[in-house]
Design a protein around this motif. Structure first.
Motif: not given
Lengths: 261, 494
Positions: A97-99, A157-166, A168-176, B260-262
């Motif tokens: 759901e986060n993603v 903790y490490a997985n939280r960081r990974r999830l946060e990147i995932a 962010a990617l879900a917003t379909k960015p050009k710049v991260l 997150m764009g919300i």
């Protein structure tokens, strides 16, 4: 060609000028690291780009499009996504759901179409789930097979960081914008993050700006390094030249150390 | 020699599996640690938790359908209608508070607005008699608009600040209604009475839908049941999909949600609007079923009850909202009868002891302890030659009669009742921080004091006792299960 461009950006909080006429650009497909001692203005830089703070003066453009004055949600929709230094996940929502929540900006289902379960909104929902699953799979075995329906707080903790990147990617960015992606990770995980950042560029075609303290990561990923101190750019260039730059050494270690070097 | 080696291998094997899915051992064992309860009560809970959600909903629905088919008792149907209205209100508030996390303390005013709006267009007060299928949708939309207006401050305010602003709005509503019984418009000479002030508005038209005039509470009950079923389905859907997820991100972390764009402002408005619309709808039904409307139903007590319902059930959980509404609206009715409340008191007492003493053996020992304490206290009273109250004068309920051979009830109920009350509170306060051994010894004493206090003093005053029981239940629940009956435990910062 500059993807993200900051021109003489200045912001002060009372008497403290956190960014002092900072000019910075990130080219399309480039990975730029921002380094600097604590309080140099790195996170403020991210907050100014993403619209959390409005700069007192200066311009910020993404792909030629003005970002100044837009609220954070609008900035994200224009194509800038970020992670946070102190991981800010939606802890009580499930991993997936986060993603999925982060696809909000480019999805459309409204209150009524969701409530009625119209075919269009159902299709969108299925699509969103698929996108989210794909993004979680981006991290290989690290986030796959994990219980995606479990709350995010059950992640390490490490997985939280990974999830946060995932996410962010879900917003379909050009710049991260990645704010200390390797903080709190062990050497193996840190190495993985370096690879992930490289893959974000090669597979997702992203332009990336990173704040990082771990010099191995900075050395491993950056095309270019920008060093900040007291809101001023003190050095810029490839890793080696910035790392040995007297002003950078002075900022980190003090004047005496810089002289003996 | 073999055993330690195997176990070492075991743990190594497990650790490997754990690392393979990208987590540490602590996290992987998360679920193991969750199952900490044992004993009869926990086993019962475990079995209950295995029933699928759909089955539970259907079970509740079955009961809800069966009751009106089985009885036409107007009192029961009125209680049913009240419950329905309560569920409707809880659903609405659950969206605003439970999902979006906006502390709206003006919620009762939307209910009142709906009720008064219906009264104004369905009575001789202003001489309007609108048709139901016209008035109700218009009122719902109007209440939604009001919800939007009230939500405007939420753009900048969160938490306590928003609570204060909305609380103010709720009070303004009450004052406006109270004082709108003689309003003089600049263009008119005579003052007109809009709301009837504290007298309210009587003689309202009932609903007429599809050519059917709603004659009794049962008709409204069916209508409410239909509305609630539809809402349960739609709200569940909304919560699972885009808008619901976005609402919950605001509750979790509004800065991250924005990043997150919300568009959090639009979503806050939306939550307020939906919540207000549901309250407005409930208000129209309340007016119609009562046939009259008075301002005192829309004040803080109602707000407190609805909040209590969603907190009790578990904020953010739809089944929780239903359960909370059931408890908060049926319990007070149930407790009106002293012998019922006596039964409930002892059931709760047994449950509490059951929860604290998990094995059957220690449970039995505690019960024995209570019994012995009773004998000792009786002995003390007799040796001090305190005058006792004849059995027939106090043992009114079933349980009272059963206990009457054991329990000593002194003649001066006021004195001893109050003394035991003070002693009980002091004892409980002490027990909260006593060592386990002392707890084990003193628990029967505390339980005995509770029984003593009940039979000596509380049973005489049902209305006070009612509130006391509900209050105690809420406190106990919040201490033992802060997330509510059916809510999920939340992690704030980790």
């Amino acid at each position: 060609m500059a993807m993200l461009e900051l021109e003489k950006v200045r912001i002060s909080f009372g008497a403290l000028t956190t960014l002092d006429d900072l000019t910075l650009h990130v080219n399309k497909g480039e990975i730029v690291s921002v380094i600097g001692p604590n309080g140099a203005g790195k996170t403020t830089l991210f907050n100014v780009i993403t619209g959390v703070y409005r700069p007192d003066s200066g311009s910020i453009t993404l792909d030629g499009q003005n970002l100044v004055g837009k609220d954070p949600a609008k900035v994200t929709r224009s194509g800038v996504a970020r992670t946070f230094q102190n991981v800010r996940l939606f802890l009580n929502m499930s991993v997936i759901e986060n993603v999925m929540a982060a696809t909000f900006g480019h999805t459309h289902a409204g209150l009524f179409s969701s409530a009625l379960g119209l075919p269009r909104s159902r299709r969108e929902e299925a699509d969103v789930r698929e996108q989210a699953e794909e993004l979680l799979r981006f991290f290989g075995t690290r986030l796959t097979g994990y219980r995606w329906e479990e709350p995010a707080y059950s992640l390490s903790y490490a997985n939280r960081r990974r999830l946060e990147i995932a996410r962010a990617l879900a917003t379909k960015p050009k710049v991260l914008l990645l704010d200390e992606p390797a903080a709190g990770m062990n050497p193996k995980e840190t190495h993985e993050i370096t690879e992930v950042v490289e893959r974000l560029r090669s597979e997702k075609g992203l332009t990336i700006l990173i704040i990082e303290h771990d010099m191995h990561v900075v050395e491993g990923v950056s095309d270019r390094v920008v060093a900040l101190d007291h809101g001023v750019k003190i050095a810029e260039g490839d890793f080696d030249s910035v790392a040995t730059h007297p002003a950078v050494i002075e900022a980190y270690l003090g004047r005496k150390a810089a002289e003996t070097k | 020699m073999d055993t330690p080696q195997t176990s070492a291998e075991d743990s190594a094997g497990r650790a490997e599996v754990v690392l393979g899915i990208g987590t540490d051992e602590w996290v992987a064992r998360h679920n193991e640690r969750l199952i900490v309860d044992s004993g009869p009560l926990a086993r019962l809970k475990d079995t209950a938790s295995k029933i699928p959600n759909l089955v539970r909903w259907l079970l509740v629905l079955l009961i809800a359908v069966a009751v009106p088919l089985g009885t036409s008792n107007p009192y029961i149907m009125r209680v049913g209608v009240n419950l329905g209205l309560f569920i409707l209100l809880s659903y609405g508030l659950n969206i605003v508070v439970g999902y979006a996390g906006l502390l709206d303390l003006g919620y009762a005013a939307f209910y009142g607005f709906g009720a008064y709006a219906y009264a104004l267009v369905s009575s001789d007060q202003l001489g309007h008699h609108w048709k139901t299928y016209i008035s109700v949708p218009i009122i719902v939309v109007a209440t939604a608009l009001l919800g939007f207006l009230v939500s405007l401050p939420s753009r900048r305010l969160m938490g306590d600040y928003l609570a204060i602003v909305t609380l103010f709005f709720g009070q303004v509503f009450v004052q406006v209604v109270l004082s709108s019984d003689s309003i003089t418009f600049p263009w008119a000479t005579d003052s007109i009475d809009i709301t009837g002030g504290s007298n309210g508005i009587p003689a309202l038209d009932p609903f007429v839908l599809f050519g059917h005039k709603f004659l009794n509470a049962k008709d409204y009950y069916w209508l409410l049941l239909a509305i609630i079923v539809i809402l349960t389905l739609t709200i569940t859907r909304i919560n699972r999909t885009r808008i619901g997820r976005a609402w919950r991100t605001i509750r979790e972390d509004s800065l991250a949600a924005q990043a997150m764009g919300i568009s959090i402002n639009r979503l806050k408005f939306m939550a307020f609007i939906v919540g207000a619309a549901l309250a407005g709808l409930a208000g129209t039904i309340l007016s119609a079923v009562q046939g009259a409307v008075f301002v005192n139903g829309f004040d803080l007590p109602l707000l407190t009850l609805v909040y209590a319902a969603i907190i009790l059930g578990g904020s953010g959980s739809l089944p929780g909202a239903v359960m909370g509404a059931i408890v908060m609206s049926l319990l007070p009715e149930f407790l009106r009868v002293p012998s019922y409340s006596e039964i409930l008191f002892f059931v709760v007492l047994i449950l509490v002891i059951g929860a604290m003493r998990r094995s059957i053996k220690s449970f039995a020992i505690t019960l024995l302890g209570i019994f012995v304490t009773g004998i000792i206290v009786r002995g003390i009273f007799l040796s001090l030659s305190v005058k006792s109250l004849p059995r027939d004068e106090w043992a009114t309920g079933v349980i009272g009669r059963f206990l009457s051979h054991w329990l000593f009830v002194p003649n001066n109920r006021l004195l001893w009742g109050n003394a035991s009350f003070v002693l009980l509170i002091a004892l409980i306060a002490y027990l909260t921080q006593a060592s386990p051994t002392i707890k084990r010894i003193l628990l029967p004493v505390a339980a005995f004091l509770g029984i003593f206090l009940w039979e000596v003093r509380l049973i005489q005053q049902p209305s006070t006792t009612r509130q006391l029981i509900i209050g105690t239940m809420l406190i106990v629940l919040m201490v033992t299960k802060p997330q509510g009956f059916l809510g999920k435990a939340r992690v704030e910062v980790l």
